[in-house]
Structures are given as C-alpha cells and as structure tokens.
Design an enzyme around this catalytic site. Structure first.
Site, short mmCIF file in Angstrom:
data_model
loop_
_atom_site.label_atom_id
_atom_site.label_comp_id
_atom_site.label_asym_id
_atom_site.label_seq_id
_atom_site.Cartn_x
_atom_site.Cartn_y
_atom_site.Cartn_z
N GLY A 66 -8.76 8.45 -23.15
CA GLY A 66 -8.66 8.38 -24.60
C GLY A 66 -8.50 6.93 -25.04
O GLY A 66 -7.72 6.19 -24.44
N ASP A 91 -2.82 -0.55 -24.56
CA ASP A 91 -2.75 0.12 -23.27
C ASP A 91 -4.08 0.75 -22.89
O ASP A 91 -4.58 0.57 -21.77
CB ASP A 91 -1.66 1.21 -23.30
CG ASP A 91 -0.26 0.63 -23.46
OD1 ASP A 91 -0.03 -0.50 -23.00
OD2 ASP A 91 0.59 1.32 -24.05
N GLU A 95 -3.61 -2.31 10.93
CA GLU A 95 -2.75 -1.21 11.34
C GLU A 95 -3.38 0.14 10.93
O GLU A 95 -3.89 0.27 9.81
CB GLU A 95 -1.41 -1.39 10.61
CG GLU A 95 -0.34 -0.37 10.95
CD GLU A 95 0.95 -0.63 10.16
OE1 GLU A 95 0.95 -1.48 9.25
OE2 GLU A 95 1.97 0.02 10.47
N TYR A 117 12.40 2.20 4.19
CA TYR A 117 13.00 1.86 2.89
C TYR A 117 11.85 1.76 1.91
O TYR A 117 10.67 1.77 2.30
CB TYR A 117 13.74 0.53 3.01
CG TYR A 117 12.88 -0.55 3.61
CD1 TYR A 117 11.95 -1.24 2.85
CD2 TYR A 117 12.94 -0.84 4.98
CE1 TYR A 117 11.13 -2.20 3.40
CE2 TYR A 117 12.11 -1.80 5.55
CZ TYR A 117 11.21 -2.48 4.76
OH TYR A 117 10.38 -3.42 5.30
N LYS A 163 4.22 0.25 17.21
CA LYS A 163 5.14 -0.52 16.38
C LYS A 163 6.57 -0.29 16.86
O LYS A 163 7.01 0.85 17.06
CB LYS A 163 4.97 -0.09 14.92
CG LYS A 163 5.81 -0.88 13.94
CD LYS A 163 5.20 -0.96 12.56
CE LYS A 163 5.10 0.36 11.84
NZ LYS A 163 4.59 0.19 10.46
N CYS A 203 2.70 -5.04 12.22
CA CYS A 203 3.26 -5.09 10.86
C CYS A 203 4.77 -5.38 10.80
O CYS A 203 5.17 -6.51 10.92
CB CYS A 203 2.92 -3.78 10.14
SG CYS A 203 3.02 -3.91 8.33
#
Lengths: 609, 609
Positions: free
Chosen positions: A354, A360, A44, A132, A126, A171
């Site tokens: 950093g 993390d 698409e 949404y 489409k 899609c």
C-alpha cells in the site's frame, strides 16, 4: 616463503537447497581454479544454508547433508576440480560417545570439511557455540574438539614441496577466547581459514577487522575469514570477507552485500618435510582440551597454476581490497538484500504494498524496486475521507518517478459496509480503516500471487502504533528494524545517491519533508500520540537495543515522564509484535529472535528517579 | 524417627508481578502455618513467575527479584511467620568469577532460597539447565554448583532436638543423571525438596511419578516435588505435586490444575547433633563438582505445632492423595486453565469469538465459558451466502444452551463492497470472506475491549488450512495445539461430563456429528482439500510431534503419496504459523517455542519409499 593462492568464495546459500548449494560450490570452485587458486574456502554451513533452525534436529536432514558433502567431493573430481583443496561448511553429525542428557540427541555439528581428490579428507566442527541474541546453538549442536591441520602442497603441479600447514575454525571460534585460535598457534599452522555465517549489524566501528587482526596475532598465522552473503528470513549476511597476515596487516577484503571471489597470494611459512606427527592433545585455554589432527593433502599432478595476478580487482597488496560502504549505504544494501532474497528464495515473482504518500511506504517501495526492479512492484493507493490531497499526489509522484504498477482502491465503500452494522468510533474506527486496507492487499496477493510487503518501521512496532492485521499485514517487513529517524536518513541518502549517479531522485521530496500522519482521523498527526521521533528513537535505542532499565534510562538523561510512557507503550505492544511478519535485522537487537519477552507480563520498570 | 510436617504450595504466579507473588507466598505460608507445617515449599521462580524469558537478561529485573526476596522474608517475620521455614524459587544473580564469554553477561540464576526468621538463610541455583523444546535456559542462566542442606528443628517449639537435614534442588535437576540428586545421597540428607515449573504435556504414562520414585531411591531421601499451577502464554503448569519416600512409596499427591496446599507428615531420619561440617566438595557424577553447603535453622520459640491431622483431605497415608484426572479431563482442564489465566493475567474482562455452528468454535466457546463463566463470553454469528441453515441453527442452539451473549453480523455487505472493486474468485474470494469475519471480530474487540479468541485447531494450523488475518485473527488460540480428532473427543467428553453431573450437554450434538466444512464456497467440505482427519492426524503426529523424516513416516506405515502431500502442506504453511496467536501447549511439541523452522526453506524431505 612458499606462496599460496587462496580464493574466498563469499556467496549465497539457500536453506535446505542441498542440490543448489552443492552446484554453487562446484561453480565457484571452477571460477577459483580458473583464477589459479589452490585452496578455496566457502562459508559456514554453505551446503545446507544457515541458520537451519530445527532442521538440525531432524535425522533425515543431517543424513542428507552428509551425503551431499560426499557427492559434492565426487562431483568436483568428476569435473576436473579434484586438485583444488576446498574447505566448506556443512551440517554434520557427532561420532563418538552419545550426547549427554540435555544435549541435542541427534548430535548435529556445525561442521567444516576439506574436500580434495574426490574425497572428504578431514572434518571438524565449531568449538564455540553462540547461544545469545538470535543464536540458539546449544539447542542444535555439540561442540567440536578437534583442530584439523592439513599440509597442502603449493609449489609447481606434481611437486611435493613446498607445503604449508592450514588450520580450520568456524565463525564463533574467532569471537571467543581460547579454543581453535590458541591451538592453531600450538600447532604451528601458517594459515587459519575460517568459514562464517555472521549476520550483518549496523556497527559504528569496524569490529570484524579488529577481531581478525587480534586473532591472527594470537594464532601467529595468516587468517582468512570468509562470510556468507545474502538474506535468510530475518538475517542478512553481508560478505565482507577479510584476510590479514600474522601481524594483523590487511591483505585482502571482499565487497559488502555482493557475491565475490576474493583471490589473494599469501606468503606463508613452509611446513616441515617428512611424516606428520600423530594426533596431539592441546590445552585450548578455555577449560577444554582439543586434538590437533593432521592430514596430508596428496600431490596432484594437474593442480592449477597461477593464471593471472591475484590483484586484478580493486585494492592493492596480496589481494584486492574492496572499498567499504558508508554507514547509510550499508544499511540500505542490507535492506535491499533482505527483500531480494526473501522474494527470490521463496519463489515469489512480484510484491505488492500500500502506498500512502508517507515516507515509510515510499521508502519500502523504493527498496523493493531496487531489490527486484520496478516492474514486479505493484502498489495500491487506498485513499479514505481522511486522506489529504498531498497523500495521493505524493504517492502518484513516486509511482511516476519509479515506473511501478499502481492502482487505486478507495476504502470508503468497504468501511461504510462494516460501519452500517458495527457503528464504531475512535480507535476502533481508525483501526477499521487500516484493516480494510490490509484485506485489500491480502486479497490482491491471493488473486495475483504477489508477496505483500509490510511498511511499518521499528519506532511504530516498538510503541504499538500500528493496527494488527491492518498496516501490519504482510509476509515480509523491509523496514521493520529501521527506526523512523533512520527511515528519513535513508530516504535522503537514496535521493542523494541518485543525484550522485546523475539520476532523478526516486522519492518525492514532499514525502520526506511533511509531518508524519496515519491519516485515520481528521487532521491526525503521529505527534498527537507519540513523542517527537528524534526523542522517541533515542529512548527506544536505549530501552530496546541496550536493554536498559528505567533507572538507567533516566540516568542516561532521558526525561523521566517520557521514559515511563515509552516503556509502558513498548511493553504493552508485545502481543502485536508476536504476530508481525519477519524483516531484515540491521541493529544489534531486532524484534524477532533477538528479543524474547513474555506477552503476559506485569513487570513495570521502577523509575526511581 | 522425627516427624516433620511439610506443606507444598502448588500455586499460581504471574510473570513480573513481584508484589502479587510475594503476597501469595505470605498468604499461603500463613495457611501452611495454620495447618501446623514447619516447612513450606513453593514452586520454581515463584517470586518472578516462569518463564520470564528475556527479563532474565535485564539487570533491573534481577535486582528487583533479589530485593523482593529479602522483603518477603522480612514481611513473613513481621506477620509472625518467621518461625516457618520457607523454600521458594526466585530469580537470582551469580556471585563469583564473571561469566565466561558466551554465558549470559547478567549472570542470572534460576535460584531457590530458604527464608526463616526474617532472613534469607541460604540460596542455591538450578544445576541442570534445560535447553530443548520450549526451554532456552543456557540463554539466561548460569548453572548452580552448590547443594544447600539445612538442619531443621522439628520437635516441640523451642526445642533444639530432634532435627532433620533437608536438601534443595530445582526442577530439571530431577530429570538429569548426576548432580544434586547424587550429591544429596552423599550429604546424607533425609529430605530433598524440589521447586518446579514443569509445563503440562499430554502423557500416556505417569512419567513424573516414576521419575520422582527413581530419584528418591537414588538420593536415599524422601522427595517432595512441588509444581507451579496456572497458565503463562503458551505454557500451562498443572500442579500435581508429589511426595515419595526414600523407597519410592507415594506419600502424598496434589490435584491437577488447581491451587492447593498439600500437607503431609513425614517420618525422617534424625540429623546428628553438634556442629555442622564446613563446606564439602562432592563429585556430582556428571563431570562437575558441587559443594555441599550446610546451614542450621535457628530454633524458634513459637514454631507452629500440629493443629490437625495432615490427612484431612482425600487420600490416605502421610498426606492426601488427590485422584488423577482421566486423559480427556486432563487436556480439557489444561485448556480451561490456559484461557482463564491469559484472560485474567492480561486484565481482560471478556472474550469474543466467531461462532460458525462447527465443532471448533463450539468447543472454543465452551472452554471459554468454563474458564471465565458464560456472561463475559461474546459470540458473533457471521453468516454468508454459503452458510448452511444448520450452521446458524447449531450456533444459536449452543448460545441458548450456555447463555452466551450473541449477535449476528452478516458478512455479505462488506464482502460485496470489496468485490465491487476487486472482483476476485476461487481461494481469494474464500479468504476474503474469512478476513471480513476477522475484521468484524477485531473491530468489536477494539470498540468493546474483548479479547478475541481464535478458533483454529492444530490440524488446520499444521496444514495451513486457514486464512491469515481471517479465522487466524485473535489474541489467544485455545485449541491451537489440539488436533481435530481430539477436538471431537473433547467435545464428546464435555457433553458426557455434563451428563454425569446431571447437567444439559453444552455442545449441540449436530456440531459434533456433521462433516466439517469451512463454508466458504457452495457445498464445500474440509475433505475436498484435506485427507480424512483420522488419517491426517496420524501423519501429523509422526511428522510434527515425533519429527520423523519422510522415509521414517513411510516405514511407520503411512501412505507414501499422503506423506508427500502432508509434508508439503506443513512446510509451506510455516509463514502463517509465525503470525498465529499463542495458545496452550498440550502435546510434546506445539507450534510455538517448541518447533522452530525457517520460513525460507527449500528442504523437501526425500521419500525414498
């Protein structure tokens, strides 16, 4: 039954790069022709990238897309590829009665075209527009109301027979009842090809395969679903293209998070000989009527023939079936893809972040090194008086394991310079330290051209346990949509994966095992402020992703006092999230386009427990 | 002809504050009753605030709105106000067949209700949903398909005759062809009341009045348009309620940017006596069918009578007509309203901002002082070695004129502390200074609880002529949507306005007159980097607001080389804008919900000149 060799090109596309995307269509059509494919299907909006957002409202961009489509068709023919039928997505424009008030005035279409013999043979758009989650397609597009069916010769080169009838949908047309799937059955097409740009989401079940199977049965046709691959801002497309037959049997499946050509030999019902019927109106069983529009693909004297079996790749059957990644590998690949493409498509050559010794930043650095290699990954150790000895040691350990570029910039001099004038305490003093780190990273980014990677996880961002312009500073946030518990899981998985490959684990065990701390105050632990992450993440999943209200959360078994506390933290942090950099979406609801709440908001969920 | 006394309550509402908004409905209904009104109309979504964004997807919030509506009706009756007919907006829920796939599953409605005698007598919902610009209503709402018409006694208290028929539509229903306006004529209603939450935009013509006039003629009814007042994140609602008769004659008009009760005596056609017809289906002339749903408002023995003429306020005719603000006064009032409500509704008590002596921070401080008074406005002078003598003098002059709280924090010590380690030059060194200022403001905000106001203007934000986490740091950006040339116009206007009121001009003349400079390098001027602002703003207006492509910009007379340069700057700065704080929208296209472009974007507008 006629046999058609099809190729699904699940490749990358870059938003706005019409020239580059067109070149990719030509390059991958050549590869498909070399493999003997008569039909190639691209994703698409392949020509423009997806999503183009408000570029779909700009006339000049729509014009350029339409011109690039014709130019691509001509170039394919110039390069001897005119005999291959090419279906590709592009940004089109509605022709016909003007859009109604409230519809997008430029009348853009999320369009698909069939290119053959140097020409654009037929176009469509489409029909079902998603509006949404992260999608706003009623803002941009008019719905298509035409099902194109092209009759494609698939016998020996130069032979008019046999032929097969191929329909095209786009899609969302697969995800909704009625519309193109229903009309494909009415048209009697033997094959339905579906270009997609369907973003990755962490899923427990194999929703996509089940959907393709169901729709193939409904259409009474073999269904070929081809999905885009690669990252675009906060979205990651995962490929994973699928072919199923009319009974729902899986015939071929592409890899996840890799560009690939999925080539398969499809046995399809022969289309009738003779003249085609004129356009026929058909009830789409969704309250609309669609037109079945048939065209004949001319016989080409030099159409490619089979050159090798379609199934030289892994798997068996009509085409290859790549194995599926396990759940953690899948998420990790999504994050790596998101980082790699943000870096590459925005023309950065290096990243900086950093490194605290915590999990993390360790995971973020590892993802970055996997995405672009260790050499362009620059890390900065920024210890303070509150940093523990293991912080620096663990960070240095990671640097050594992965071969990153590291430097150390202590924050105390700058913190002291601020404090000489400001003399603040408590949270203000903690945030000051984080902001000094943010300034150091941004300054090095400006001086040396690195993209700053932000290391915050979803649990922190949800609760506002982060400092605006401090640890939240940066251009891209790789683990923004990853809850803390999943951060640990991914780190463990990555180390285990290294072990499986006979490599040294990239992440120091100590970074995984030690209790998390922001180290902005003496002896500080995350659990001083936040609930235990396992408990917190369970509430966040239900509040943020499932959008439960307080009463539902309590009914779902969460502690009432905790529910109140978490909701208050999440709601209050909305202003921080608005200024957070983008990062790859991996859950059904990320912080970004997917969840849009007012900052000014006095709604306090009633608990009613 | 029966005469009906109506009151339009153009008041503030706070998103999520159901209790406070309900109390406001009761309070203003009491004021309307005291003025003898039989019918009071409140704005769209008055009970919940507007826009509620993704709160409209949360079942618990919809439930709470519906409950609050019933409770409000009951409380009105309890307080002796049950005899007044009250029309108010609220967040409702669709009852009937379930939403189709692709429609919001929670089935929220942008609803209006008639409250009377302690009951919710009838409800309806917006039929035309805006889904462009800042609006995403297909994401949230199902369209209404019912035109409520209520028969309202308007004679002596306790008398069943005469009555008038009143229809209700909501906001966008006025802006689109067909739908409730058309069906109002079919229903023969004498009055159409329209709750609105219509955001302010700087307009050259009086679009709203012309629209009301046209729709009143189409409906064949007197039309009463009531608009919300106040700021909500990036939107400002300006009041400016309007009543026109069926011929389009202006009968009453409310003030701009002020809460007010617009009371008017309307001469309306009498409705017929006898039983009402059952529901009637009517062609809405927009491709849909609506139902005309009639209800009778019971006769109330103690309905309020007229207590004083409706026209005791300025103006003449059936009701008051407040004068319109001139164009600059209007913009200035929008900015003041936006700041005041962001501060108040988010429960800040004070603001803080950096004062450079330049015009942007001078205007921002002045707006803040006008919004919340000078006492809660804290400014920080943060001179550097590049600050000119006049910068500090001009800033101090403004502080003295307005009586703000000022302090001085030189940035050199912190800059030097960073530079000792980092040793950067050029843009990196310039940005470092701006970021040190950002850290100082955020630290004082954290320590003292002030909201940080960001002082950047739209021209800077458009071109990226600002430092991420430096001058762009903050929670709210009052002049974010104000182009630089308009910044000067507003500053001059504010000083002239002071003179007209016999007050001292609040803004130092020197801040208005001197050439703009960021003062981050020796002798630096904005024009070293940017075109002259008059020229720049003209291109930005056409590129950003009008969304012209490059060829159109050149055709519109802009210099081709400049067009290329400006487009490149604007497109490249998208990543900075994503992290910019919100600020009040005053133009037809602001940076925020109104303009959504990808960060990763290789589209380069072709000039083709």
């Amino acid at each position: 039954m006629p046999r058609l060799r099809i190729a699904l090109a699940q490749i990358e596309s870059t938003v706005g790069d019409l020239e580059g995307n067109s070149a990719a269509i030509i390059e991958w059509t050549r590869r498909a022709a070399d493999r003997g494919a008569r039909l190639v299907v691209f994703p698409e909006m392949m020509l423009t990238g997806y999503p183009v957002e408000d570029l779909a409202l700009r006339a000049s961009f729509i014009d350029a897309s339409i011109e690039a489509l014709s130019a691509t068709a001509a170039r394919l023919a110039d390069q001897g590829l005119g005999g291959v039928a090419v279906v590709t997505g592009y940004l089109g424009r509605h022709v016909g009665p003007p859009p109604r008030y409230g519809q997008p005035a430029e009348g853009a279409l999320d369009a698909a075209a069939l290119l053959h013999g140097g020409q654009v043979l037929v176009t469509s758009a489409k029909h079902h527009l998603p509006n949404y989650g992260v999608f706003d397609e009623y803002r941009y597009f008019l719905p298509g109301d035409r099902l194109p069916v092209f009759r494609l010769p698939c016998g020996e080169p130069g032979q008019a027979e046999p032929t097969v009838d191929v329909a095209t949908a786009v899609c969302e047309d697969l995800w909704q009842e009625g519309g193109p799937v229903t009309v494909t059955r009415r048209a009697g097409a033997g094959l339905l090809v579906v270009p997609n740009a369907s973003p990755y989401e962490r899923e427990k079940a194999d929703t996509r395969l089940e959907l393709c199977q169901r729709r193939a049965r409904e259409a009474g046709a073999t269904l070929a679903y081809v999905n885009m691959m690669g990252g675009q801002d906060e979205l990651v497309f995962d490929g994973d293209s699928i072919i199923v037959d009319a009974g729902g049997r899986l015939l071929a499946r592409g890899p996840q998070f890799e560009e690939a050509l999925v080539v398969a030999d499809l046995d399809l019902p022969a289309a009738g000989p003779g003249a085609l019927p004129v356009d026929v109106a058909a009830d789409a069983h969704d309250g609309t009527t669609m037109t079945i529009h048939r065209v004949s693909v001319p016989v080409d004297p030099v159409a490619p023939g089979e050159s090798a079996p379609a199934t030289d790749s892994p798997g068996s059957g009509a085409g290859p079936v790549w194995p599926r990644l396990d759940p953690l590998a899948e998420v990790y690949a999504a994050l790596v893809t998101g980082v790699r493409d943000y870096v590459r498509k925005n023309r950065f050559r290096s990243v900086i972040l950093g490194l605290s010794g915590g999990i993390d930043s360790a995971l973020t650095a590892t993802i970055a090194a996997d995405a672009i290699g260790p050499d362009p990954v620059h890390v900065v150790l920024m210890p303070s008086q509150h940093s523990s000895a293991h912080s620096v040691a663990d960070a240095e350990d990671l640097v050594k394991r992965q071969g990153l570029h590291a430097r150390t910039v202590p924050i105390r001099p700058a913190v002291d310079a601020f404090q000489a004038d400001l003399q603040v305490e408590g949270v203000a003093a903690e945030n000051l330290q984080a902001r000094v780190r943010g300034v150091i990273l941004m300054t090095l980014s400006n001086a040396e051209g690195h993209l700053v990677l932000t290391t915050g996880n979803k649990s922190e961002i949800a609760t506002g346990y982060s400092t605006l312009y401090g640890d939240s500073a940066g251009g891209f946030a790789p683990i923004k949509d990853v809850p803390k518990t999943l951060v640990w899981d991914l780190a463990r998985w990555r180390n285990e994966e290294a072990a499986r490959r006979g490599q040294a684990p990239p992440i120091p065990e100590n970074s995984i095992l030690k209790p998390p701390s922001a180290e902005l105050a003496p002896g500080q632990l995350d659990t001083d402020t936040l609930p235990d992450y396992a408990v917190l993440d369970a509430v966040l999943e239900d509040y943020v992703v499932e959008d439960m209200g307080a009463a539902e959360l309590v009914a779902a078994g969460h502690d009432p006092a905790l529910v109140d506390r978490v909701i208050a933290m999440v709601d209050h942090a909305e202003y921080k999230r608005r200024q957070y950099p983008p990062g790859p979406k991996i859950t059904p609801r990320n912080f970004g386009r997917d969840r849009r709440l007012p900052i000014t908001n006095r709604w306090a969920e009633p608990r009613r427990s």
